[in-house]
Design a protein around this motif. Structure first.
Motif, PDB file in Angstrom:
ATOM      1  N   UNK A  63       0.870  -1.179   0.000  1.00  0.00           N
ATOM      2  CA  UNK A  63       0.000   0.000   0.000  1.00  0.00           C
ATOM      3  C   UNK A  63       0.902   1.222   0.000  1.00  0.00           C
ATOM      4  N   UNK A  64       0.708   2.090  -0.995  1.00  0.00           N
ATOM      5  CA  UNK A  64       1.569   3.262  -1.150  1.00  0.00           C
ATOM      6  C   UNK A  64       0.873   4.518  -0.651  1.00  0.00           C
ATOM      7  N   UNK A  65       1.678   5.363  -0.009  1.00  0.00           N
ATOM      8  CA  UNK A  65       1.178   6.533   0.701  1.00  0.00           C
ATOM      9  C   UNK A  65       1.998   7.751   0.297  1.00  0.00           C
ATOM     10  N   UNK A  66       1.323   8.876   0.050  1.00  0.00           N
ATOM     11  CA  UNK A  66       2.035  10.148  -0.098  1.00  0.00           C
ATOM     12  C   UNK A  66       1.197  11.224   0.574  1.00  0.00           C
ATOM     13  N   UNK A  67       1.425  12.488   0.198  1.00  0.00           N
ATOM     14  CA  UNK A  67       0.713  13.563   0.888  1.00  0.00           C
ATOM     15  C   UNK A  67      -0.758  13.594   0.497  1.00  0.00           C
ATOM     16  N   UNK A  68      -1.034  13.468  -0.811  1.00  0.00           N
ATOM     17  CA  UNK A  68      -2.424  13.605  -1.259  1.00  0.00           C
ATOM     18  C   UNK A  68      -2.922  12.419  -2.073  1.00  0.00           C
ATOM     19  N   UNK A  69      -2.042  11.485  -2.434  1.00  0.00           N
ATOM     20  CA  UNK A  69      -2.450  10.322  -3.216  1.00  0.00           C
ATOM     21  C   UNK A  69      -1.985  10.367  -4.657  1.00  0.00           C
TER      22      UNK A  69
END
Length: 101
Positions: A63-69
């Motif tokens: 599952x990848x995560x960043x600030x806004x997607x």
């Protein structure tokens, strides 16, 4: 073809609270993760994903995560092309209301 599997921040929080073992990868920059990451997530900056492919297993879903997607979506596209199982956390950390460390 842009059919990336997704997970919402609420769904992810529920799974973590239920004790599910998930592979979370935060692809934000160093100064962003310094403000807090989801506990248990690994930090691999988006720009370094290609040289870190040996850290991923094709039998495992990540599952990848960043600030806004947005960035995590691009990482998902790239890794899915390489044959990895991926899921994007939509809304990113801006949407995350769970704990961070």
């Amino acid at each position: 073809m842009d059919n990336i599997e997704t997970i919402t921040t609420d769904e992810l929080q529920e799974k973590l609270e239920a004790g599910e073992k998930l592979e979370l990868v935060d692809v934000r920059e160093d100064e962003e993760v310094a403000e807090g990451m989801i506990p248990g997530a690994r930090h691999i900056r988006m720009g370094t994903i290609p040289e870190n492919l040996d850290k991923f297993d094709k039998d495992t879903e990540y599952i990848f995560i960043c600030r806004s997607g947005g960035r995590s979506h691009n990482v998902c596209l790239y890794l899915q092309d390489q044959g990895y199982k991926v899921r994007n956390m939509v809304g990113g950390m801006m949407n995350w209301s769970g704990e961070t460390k």
